[in-house]
Design a protein around this motif. Structure first.
Motif, PDB file in Angstrom:
ATOM      1  N   SER A  50       0.811  -1.218   0.000  1.00 42.64           N
ATOM      2  CA  SER A  50       0.000   0.000   0.000  1.00 42.64           C
ATOM      3  C   SER A  50       0.845   1.269   0.000  1.00 42.64           C
ATOM      4  CB  SER A  50      -0.920   0.014   1.230  1.00 42.64           C
ATOM      5  OG  SER A  50      -0.173   0.201   2.427  1.00 42.64           O
ATOM      6  N   VAL A  51       2.153   1.133   0.187  1.00 43.23           N
ATOM      7  CA  VAL A  51       3.049   2.280   0.317  1.00 43.23           C
ATOM      8  C   VAL A  51       3.698   2.590  -1.031  1.00 43.23           C
ATOM      9  CG1 VAL A  51       5.139   3.153   1.430  1.00 43.23           C
ATOM     10  CG2 VAL A  51       3.521   1.770   2.741  1.00 43.23           C
ATOM     11  N   HIS A  52       3.495   3.817  -1.503  1.00 50.30           N
ATOM     12  CA  HIS A  52       4.116   4.274  -2.739  1.00 50.30           C
ATOM     13  C   HIS A  52       5.302   5.166  -2.393  1.00 50.30           C
ATOM     14  CE1 HIS A  52       0.904   2.506  -5.022  1.00 50.30           C
ATOM     15  NE2 HIS A  52       0.020   3.123  -4.238  1.00 50.30           N
ATOM     16  N   VAL A  53       6.411   4.962  -3.104  1.00 49.58           N
ATOM     17  CA  VAL A  53       7.705   5.509  -2.702  1.00 49.58           C
ATOM     18  C   VAL A  53       8.294   6.391  -3.803  1.00 49.58           C
ATOM     19  CG1 VAL A  53      10.066   4.920  -2.012  1.00 49.58           C
ATOM     20  CG2 VAL A  53       8.155   3.460  -1.290  1.00 49.58           C
ATOM     21  N   LEU A  54       8.884   7.514  -3.401  1.00 53.49           N
ATOM     22  CA  LEU A  54       9.753   8.309  -4.263  1.00 53.49           C
ATOM     23  C   LEU A  54      11.168   8.136  -3.741  1.00 53.49           C
ATOM     24  CD1 LEU A  54      10.395  10.390  -6.467  1.00 53.49           C
ATOM     25  CD2 LEU A  54       9.782  12.192  -4.817  1.00 53.49           C
ATOM     26  N   THR A  63      19.396  -0.881  -3.364  1.00 56.60           N
ATOM     27  CA  THR A  63      18.367  -0.706  -2.338  1.00 56.60           C
ATOM     28  C   THR A  63      16.993  -0.590  -2.963  1.00 56.60           C
ATOM     29  OG1 THR A  63      19.940   0.335  -0.818  1.00 56.60           O
ATOM     30  CG2 THR A  63      17.607   0.734  -0.410  1.00 56.60           C
ATOM     31  N   VAL A  64      16.909   0.056  -4.126  1.00 52.52           N
ATOM     32  CA  VAL A  64      15.623   0.184  -4.812  1.00 52.52           C
ATOM     33  C   VAL A  64      14.985  -1.187  -5.010  1.00 52.52           C
ATOM     34  CG1 VAL A  64      14.509   0.805  -6.989  1.00 52.52           C
ATOM     35  CG2 VAL A  64      16.208   2.323  -5.989  1.00 52.52           C
ATOM     36  N   SER A  65      15.782  -2.169  -5.386  1.00 50.95           N
ATOM     37  CA  SER A  65      15.229  -3.499  -5.658  1.00 50.95           C
ATOM     38  C   SER A  65      14.613  -4.112  -4.407  1.00 50.95           C
ATOM     39  CB  SER A  65      16.314  -4.421  -6.227  1.00 50.95           C
ATOM     40  OG  SER A  65      17.312  -4.735  -5.260  1.00 50.95           O
ATOM     41  N   HIS A  66      15.257  -3.916  -3.255  1.00 45.92           N
ATOM     42  CA  HIS A  66      14.707  -4.444  -2.004  1.00 45.92           C
ATOM     43  C   HIS A  66      13.444  -3.688  -1.602  1.00 45.92           C
ATOM     44  CE1 HIS A  66      17.850  -7.318  -0.947  1.00 45.92           C
ATOM     45  NE2 HIS A  66      18.747  -6.435  -1.301  1.00 45.92           N
ATOM     46  N   VAL A  67      13.465  -2.370  -1.762  1.00 50.27           N
ATOM     47  CA  VAL A  67      12.280  -1.569  -1.460  1.00 50.27           C
ATOM     48  C   VAL A  67      11.113  -2.023  -2.325  1.00 50.27           C
ATOM     49  CG1 VAL A  67      11.285   0.759  -1.596  1.00 50.27           C
ATOM     50  CG2 VAL A  67      13.582   0.436  -0.637  1.00 50.27           C
ATOM     51  N   ALA A  71       7.276  -2.731  -1.352  1.00 44.86           N
ATOM     52  CA  ALA A  71       6.384  -1.595  -1.537  1.00 44.86           C
ATOM     53  C   ALA A  71       5.503  -1.733  -2.767  1.00 44.86           C
ATOM     54  CB  ALA A  71       7.211  -0.310  -1.627  1.00 44.86           C
ATOM     55  N   GLY A  72       4.633  -0.717  -2.947  1.00 43.43           N
ATOM     56  CA  GLY A  72       3.860  -0.592  -4.169  1.00 43.43           C
ATOM     57  C   GLY A  72       4.747   0.019  -5.248  1.00 43.43           C
ATOM     58  N   THR A  73       4.287   1.079  -5.888  1.00 40.11           N
ATOM     59  CA  THR A  73       5.074   1.747  -6.919  1.00 40.11           C
ATOM     60  C   THR A  73       6.285   2.449  -6.317  1.00 40.11           C
ATOM     61  OG1 THR A  73       3.051   2.130  -8.182  1.00 40.11           O
ATOM     62  CG2 THR A  73       4.982   3.420  -8.809  1.00 40.11           C
ATOM     63  N   VAL A  74       7.446   2.326  -6.986  1.00 42.20           N
ATOM     64  CA  VAL A  74       8.665   3.016  -6.571  1.00 42.20           C
ATOM     65  C   VAL A  74       9.141   3.890  -7.726  1.00 42.20           C
ATOM     66  CG1 VAL A  74      11.022   2.807  -5.702  1.00 42.20           C
ATOM     67  CG2 VAL A  74       9.310   1.073  -5.090  1.00 42.20           C
ATOM     68  N   TYR A  75       9.038   5.211  -7.554  1.00 42.59           N
ATOM     69  CA  TYR A  75       9.576   6.152  -8.535  1.00 42.59           C
ATOM     70  C   TYR A  75      11.057   6.361  -8.200  1.00 42.59           C
ATOM     71  CZ  TYR A  75       4.638   7.110  -9.395  1.00 42.59           C
ATOM     72  OH  TYR A  75       3.299   6.985  -9.680  1.00 42.59           O
ATOM     73  N   ALA A  76      11.927   5.903  -9.085  1.00 41.15           N
ATOM     74  CA  ALA A  76      13.366   5.882  -8.789  1.00 41.15           C
ATOM     75  C   ALA A  76      14.086   6.909  -9.649  1.00 41.15           C
ATOM     76  CB  ALA A  76      13.920   4.485  -9.043  1.00 41.15           C
ATOM     77  N   ILE A  77      14.634   7.937  -9.002  1.00 44.37           N
ATOM     78  CA  ILE A  77      15.277   9.043  -9.706  1.00 44.37           C
ATOM     79  C   ILE A  77      16.796   8.867  -9.659  1.00 44.37           C
ATOM     80  CG2 ILE A  77      15.422  11.544  -9.949  1.00 44.37           C
ATOM     81  CD1 ILE A  77      12.545  10.457 -10.057  1.00 44.37           C
ATOM     82  N   VAL A 117       3.238  10.632  -2.805  1.00 44.25           N
ATOM     83  CA  VAL A 117       3.628   9.331  -2.272  1.00 44.25           C
ATOM     84  C   VAL A 117       3.517   9.308  -0.756  1.00 44.25           C
ATOM     85  CG1 VAL A 117       5.161   8.847  -4.211  1.00 44.25           C
ATOM     86  CG2 VAL A 117       6.082  10.003  -2.182  1.00 44.25           C
ATOM     87  N   ASP A 118       3.609   8.100  -0.211  1.00 44.11           N
ATOM     88  CA  ASP A 118       3.535   7.906   1.238  1.00 44.11           C
ATOM     89  C   ASP A 118       4.911   7.963   1.892  1.00 44.11           C
ATOM     90  OD1 ASP A 118       0.618   6.838   1.164  1.00 44.11           O
ATOM     91  OD2 ASP A 118       1.696   5.535  -0.235  1.00 44.11           O
ATOM     92  N   PHE A 119       5.955   7.816   1.071  1.00 42.17           N
ATOM     93  CA  PHE A 119       7.291   7.572   1.622  1.00 42.17           C
ATOM     94  C   PHE A 119       8.311   8.147   0.638  1.00 42.17           C
ATOM     95  CE2 PHE A 119      11.085   5.217   2.542  1.00 42.17           C
ATOM     96  CZ  PHE A 119      10.986   4.654   3.808  1.00 42.17           C
TER      97      PHE A 119
END
Length: 202
Positions: A50-54, A63-67, A71-77, A117-119
């Protein structure tokens, strides 16, 4: 977050950076990931579908891969071309990662692409780390979590890391965040402090 016999893991299928596995669980290496170090130092971090991440400063996607496993969607910049190639490869195997090649100091480039996002997780080695955090609060929902991995030597190599940290906490709180936890990440990452913050509901 799940532990197996005291080892932090994530539920992803297939390795990303040569990490070991326990059955279908990937071992999350605290020497390769500051977020893993934070959790292993005793700070509770809540990530679920339920947690969407930026994610600011995604680098190669370790770390992005583990998150993304949690998590739900991960926007990775990420801005650098070479790490971005690795991040794109990671995103091919984890469909909830949205890789965006952009400079975190020019967020207007990706602002139309990113929902609130939530996080927010920030791991950027620049002198203006706190300013970057403050500028990105527009992306964070009320009640959301902001974790700033403060690289004190990148802010000021001559100043005592504890003084850099204290000034950073004051600046974040002045911007409206509540700094709930300050956790130094030794022995995993020297002169790094995790600032775990919350944006109040109102």
């Amino acid at each position: 977050m799940k532990f197996i016999d005291g080892t932090l893991v994530s539920p992803g299928k297939g390795g990303v950076y040569g990490e070991r596995t326990l059955g279908e669980w990937r071992i999350w290496d605290p020497y390769r990931s500051k977020l893993a170090a934070l959790v292993l130092k005793g700070t509770e971090v809540t990530l679920d579908a339920s947690v969407h991440v930026l994610y600011l400063g995604a680098a190669n996607g370790t770390t992005v891969s583990h998150v993304a496993d949690y998590a739900g969607t991960v926007y990775a910049i990420e801005f650098a071309p070479r790490p971005m190639q690795d991040l794109i490869e990671v995103s091919r195997r984890r469909k909830n990662i949205v890789p965006i090649m952009a400079d975190v100091n020019r967020m207007q480039v990706y602002e139309p692409l990113v929902e609130q996002v939530d996080f927010i997780y920030q791991d950027v080695a620049q002198p203006n780390q706190v300013a970057i955090a403050v500028n990105h609060l527009k992306f964070l929902k009320r009640g959301g979590t902001y974790i700033l991995m403060l690289k004190t030597r990148s802010v000021n190599v001559r100043e005592d890391p504890k003084d850099v940290c204290e000034a950073s906490v004051q600046a974040l709180e002045a911007a409206g965040l509540v700094v709930q936890t300050v956790q130094w990440l030794d022995p995993y990452h020297r002169d790094h402090a995790a600032l775990v913050c919350r944006l109040p509901e109102d």
